[in-house]
Motif scaffolding. Structure first.
Motif, short mmCIF file in Angstrom:
data_model
loop_
_atom_site.label_atom_id
_atom_site.label_comp_id
_atom_site.label_asym_id
_atom_site.label_seq_id
_atom_site.Cartn_x
_atom_site.Cartn_y
_atom_site.Cartn_z
N THR A 67 0.83 -1.21 0.00
CA THR A 67 0.00 0.00 0.00
C THR A 67 0.86 1.25 0.00
OG1 THR A 67 -1.75 -1.16 1.22
CG2 THR A 67 -1.81 1.24 1.24
N ILE A 68 1.93 1.23 0.78
CA ILE A 68 2.84 2.38 0.82
C ILE A 68 3.46 2.61 -0.55
CG2 ILE A 68 5.06 3.18 1.71
CD1 ILE A 68 4.29 1.91 4.39
N MET A 69 3.94 1.55 -1.20
CA MET A 69 4.54 1.69 -2.52
C MET A 69 3.52 2.21 -3.53
SD MET A 69 7.73 1.12 -2.61
CE MET A 69 7.85 1.09 -4.39
N LYS A 70 2.29 1.73 -3.40
CA LYS A 70 1.23 2.22 -4.29
C LYS A 70 1.05 3.72 -4.14
CE LYS A 70 -2.81 2.45 -2.92
NZ LYS A 70 -3.71 3.49 -2.33
N ASN A 71 1.05 4.21 -2.90
CA ASN A 71 0.87 5.64 -2.67
C ASN A 71 2.02 6.46 -3.23
OD1 ASN A 71 -1.64 5.76 -1.23
ND2 ASN A 71 -0.63 4.81 0.51
N VAL A 72 3.25 5.95 -3.12
CA VAL A 72 4.40 6.67 -3.67
C VAL A 72 4.25 6.84 -5.18
CG1 VAL A 72 6.90 6.55 -4.07
CG2 VAL A 72 5.97 5.93 -1.84
N PHE A 73 3.87 5.78 -5.86
CA PHE A 73 3.71 5.85 -7.31
C PHE A 73 2.52 6.72 -7.69
CE2 PHE A 73 6.43 2.03 -7.33
CZ PHE A 73 7.28 2.36 -8.37
N VAL A 74 1.45 6.67 -6.93
CA VAL A 74 0.27 7.48 -7.24
C VAL A 74 0.57 8.96 -7.09
CG1 VAL A 74 -2.07 8.07 -6.47
CG2 VAL A 74 -1.42 5.68 -6.73
N ILE A 75 1.24 9.35 -6.00
CA ILE A 75 1.61 10.75 -5.81
C ILE A 75 2.55 11.21 -6.93
CG2 ILE A 75 2.96 12.32 -4.35
CD1 ILE A 75 1.79 10.90 -1.93
N SER A 76 3.51 10.38 -7.30
CA SER A 76 4.42 10.72 -8.38
C SER A 76 3.66 10.93 -9.69
CB SER A 76 5.47 9.62 -8.56
OG SER A 76 6.21 9.42 -7.37
#
Length: 532
Positions: A67-76
């Protein structure tokens, strides 16, 4: 600064770490920008709590890590959409909106300076990181929406809104990435600094691509239906060194521009670009709302509020101005201002006076793509290069490239037959810009150990002032006058930098009994004593 400083850049913390290394000594001085903490080596990490409370222990949770990795990519991805729109529209302001466009860019950076002092902490505490990003992205959308009818009445208010929103947007993004990076490190039992640095690397990998996508869109739209350029020698003679923005073709309304002019665009192209970019900007806000989890998902409401505690804005403001008494700060100010001026000149004046005037506005995007790609590649390569050759040759190289281009801009007259030259000059300017954007920031961390917060606040202040100078000059001065300003600033800047290096080689600045560097006023008093 210690007398044994290595001037080859080996001890510059911005260049001394590779992934997987853990530094146990002191180079990780930090600066708090809003709610984000940036180490002097350019890395970021979460802010430590004021009472030293350690983070709670966490058991490994693969689902939460995903979930954390997903958020990093989504914000990017969201920032990629937003700045694909904004950067490209900003690049075109001096070409399609003439004086009104450059005035609006000036207003953005004036508002940004004010915002940095007062807005980020207050807004993030009120809305938290997720919805601060959402609101600020919507603020960017207002400026892009103003492009449908670009007059001073629409551009100036939306520029103020955008400038005020810029600082909290970046602070919220930085805070979010550092917090989730620290959480991931706990869950995976990895080094926190390595994880957070990796997340920022992912973010800027996306972000650096915005110059490509945005300018590709603008050039495609502006190239559609463009007739063959048949400029007379008299018209080309008014380009380049002889160009004056106030004398360039425009209409009374400045927004509804005749299609018969080679320097401006028809309404359908303006509306098409504005529509595409506005959709991108609104989509960025929607992506954050729908797909980014709030920090409470990982820390809980109480822990997120605790993490967002920050120093008083008034305290930071006082420390920023007090830091200007440091002799090294006074010496590095001209180079910091130059960093903003050179970016503003290329974005506003080179695009209008050389590319748009000489080739047509439809070519601005393609030239900016060349600039952006060279800038991005060199930004990656210069840091390891400094380990080999040292930072002094890199700084000198950047100054010589800029001086060489400036001299070329004096004698070269833009002509459609010289297509390659437009791109070569843009690419070389991108190489030099990569020097200033990567090395000045790192140099601040090296020469101001233990004072990073006030030092980096000065860095942003003086760089923003450089942007303001560039856009104000773009509005009122001709290229011939701006070239003189560029030459003076780059010479003063590199001279001040070399002065710092010489002083360090001679033993460094005088210090008091507590080991602190004497401020300039006390240093002058000490120098006067022998003459009394």
């Amino acid at each position: 600064m210690a007398d044994n400083t290595d001037f080859n850049g080996v001890h510059n913390p911005a260049f001394s770490h590779t992934e997987g290394e853990t530094e146990t000594s002191a180079p990780f001085e930090k600066v708090e920008l809003g709610n984000a903490v940036v180490l002097k080596n350019g890395e970021a990490r979460e802010k430590e709590s004021s009472n030293g409370r350690p983070p709670p222990p966490a058991a490994d949770d693969p689902g939460q890590r995903r979930t954390i990795m997903k958020n990093v990519f989504v914000i990017s991805l969201a920032f990629t959409f937003l700045f694909t729109a904004f950067n490209s529209m900003a690049n075109l302001q001096s070409s399609i909106n003439k004086t009104d466009g450059t005035v609006s860019l000036t207003i953005i950076y004036v508002a940004l300076v004010v915002s940095c002092c007062f807005v980020p902490s207050l807004l993030i505490k009120l809305l938290k990181t997720k919805y601060t990003m959402v609101l600020c992205m919507l603020a960017y959308s207002t400026y892009i929406a103003a492009q449908f009818y670009p007059t001073l009445g629409t551009l100036v208010p939306t520029a103020i809104i955008l400038g005020l929103a810029a600082a909290p947007l970046w602070s919220a993004k930085c805070t979010y990435l550092t917090k989730v990076g620290s959480r991931y490190a706990e869950l995976a039992d990895q080094n926190q600094e390595v994880v957070v640095t990796r997340y920022f690397g992912i973010f800027f990998l996306f972000f650096q691509s915005t110059q490509v996508w945005g300018n590709l869109i603008s050039s495609t739209v502006l190239s559609a239906g463009v007739p063959e350029q048949n400029k007379t020698e008299e018209e080309l003679g008014k380009c380049g060194y002889s160009f004056c923005l106030a004398d360039s073709p425009s209409t009374d309304a400045n927004s509804t521009i005749s299609t018969n002019s080679t320097n401006v665009i028809p309404d359908w192209q303006r509306y098409t670009m504005a529509s595409i970019y506005l959709i991108f900007a609104l989509l960025s806000s929607l992506i954050i709302v729908l797909f980014v989890d709030p920090l409470t998902r990982f820390f809980g409401t109480k822990d997120e509020a605790f993490a967002l505690e920050s120093k008083s804005n008034l305290q930071l403001l006082i420390a920023t101005f007090n830091h200007m008494r440091h002799p090294y700060q006074l010496l590095i100010i001209p180079l910091t201002i130059w960093s903003g001026v050179e970016q503003g000149f290329f974005q506003s004046d080179y695009t209008a006076a050389y590319v748009s005037c000489g080739l047509g506005v439809h070519m601005v995007g393609y030239v900016m793509i060349c600039y952006g790609v060279c800038d991005a590649i060199c930004s990656i390569t210069f840091s390891p290069l400094v380990k080999v050759v040292g930072r002094v040759p890199i700084f000198i190289m950047g100054a010589l490239i800029n001086i060489g281009i400036i001299i070329a801009l004096i004698y070269w007259r833009p002509h459609p037959d010289d297509m390659v030259i437009f791109f070569v000059l843009a690419g070389l300017w991108g190489v030099a810009d990569a020097v200033w954007q990567t090395q000045i920031n790192a140099f601040y961390g090296v020469i101001f150990p233990g004072m990073s917060e006030a030092a980096f606040s000065n860095y942003r202040l003086w760089e923003s002032l450089g942007f303001i100078i560039a856009f104000v000059c773009s509005t009122f001065l001709c290229i011939s006058s701006k070239i003189v300003i560029l030459l003076v600033l780059v010479v003063l800047g590199i001279t001040g930098y070399l002065g710092i290096e010489v002083i360090e080689r001679m033993g460094g600045l005088k210090k008091d009994s507590n080991g602190k560097v004497l401020p300039i006023d006390k240093l002058l008093m000490v120098m006067e004593v022998p003459f009394k």
